[in-house]
Design a protein around this motif. Structure first.
Motif, short mmCIF file in Angstrom:
data_model
loop_
_atom_site.label_atom_id
_atom_site.label_comp_id
_atom_site.label_asym_id
_atom_site.label_seq_id
_atom_site.Cartn_x
_atom_site.Cartn_y
_atom_site.Cartn_z
N LEU A 75 -1.53 -1.66 6.68
CA LEU A 75 -2.36 -2.81 6.33
C LEU A 75 -2.51 -3.70 7.55
O LEU A 75 -1.55 -3.87 8.32
N LEU A 80 0.86 -1.17 0.00
CA LEU A 80 0.00 0.00 0.00
C LEU A 80 0.90 1.22 0.00
O LEU A 80 1.89 1.26 0.72
N CYS A 90 0.19 5.12 5.81
CA CYS A 90 -0.80 4.09 5.55
C CYS A 90 -0.37 2.83 6.29
O CYS A 90 0.78 2.69 6.69
N ALA A 101 -7.16 -1.70 5.23
CA ALA A 101 -6.11 -0.72 5.01
C ALA A 101 -6.49 0.56 5.72
O ALA A 101 -7.64 0.84 5.96
N LEU A 135 -3.33 0.24 -3.64
CA LEU A 135 -3.07 -1.13 -3.19
C LEU A 135 -2.47 -1.88 -4.36
O LEU A 135 -3.00 -1.85 -5.47
#
Length: 128
Positions: free
Chosen positions: A121, A87, A119, A128, A97
């Motif tokens: 995950l 990401l 960001c 996300a 993504l």
């Protein structure tokens, strides 16, 4: 293992048991603002103002592939625990993504009204 990102256009992979650098990851054309490691430490990901992310093999420090698709600077990045997804967060106000096996974008996450600096995950790669 630890990984750091720098204005000098590199990332450094570190041995955290003694604090020594293992190797430098070189390949970006501009400052590197974000970095991430897979859970097993085999893969690294770097995010740069050159508008790309690079997926690295940590055992030899060589790039596996470059993720291209952002129109502006890329500030942050994340890897799923298994390293199959990446990401990236960008100045253009979205995240992309990626499928790390072939470097293709899976989808663009839109909704911010300004720059996206970071960001993450979830461990299972579902959020996300």
């Amino acid at each position: 293992l630890a990984l750091s990102a720098s204005r000098d256009k590199t990332c450094i992979l570190w041995n955290i048991s003694d604090g020594t650098p293992i190797r430098s990851l070189r390949g970006h054309e501009d400052r590197v603002y974000g970095c991430a490691l897979s859970a097993d430490g085999r893969l690294a990901l770097s995010a740069s103002l050159d508008k790309t992310c690079i997926l690295w093999n940590t055992s030899d420090g060589k790039p596996i592939r470059t993720l291209k698709g952002h129109e502006h600077w890329v500030f942050g990045c994340a890897l799923s625990a298994d390293g199959k997804l990446a990401l990236s967060a960008s100045r253009e106000g979205n995240c992309i993504l990626w499928n790390t096996s072939d470097g293709t974008p899976i989808r663009t996450l839109r909704g911010h009204e300004d720059r996206v600096y970071g960001c993450a995950l979830s461990a299972d790669g579902r959020l996300a």
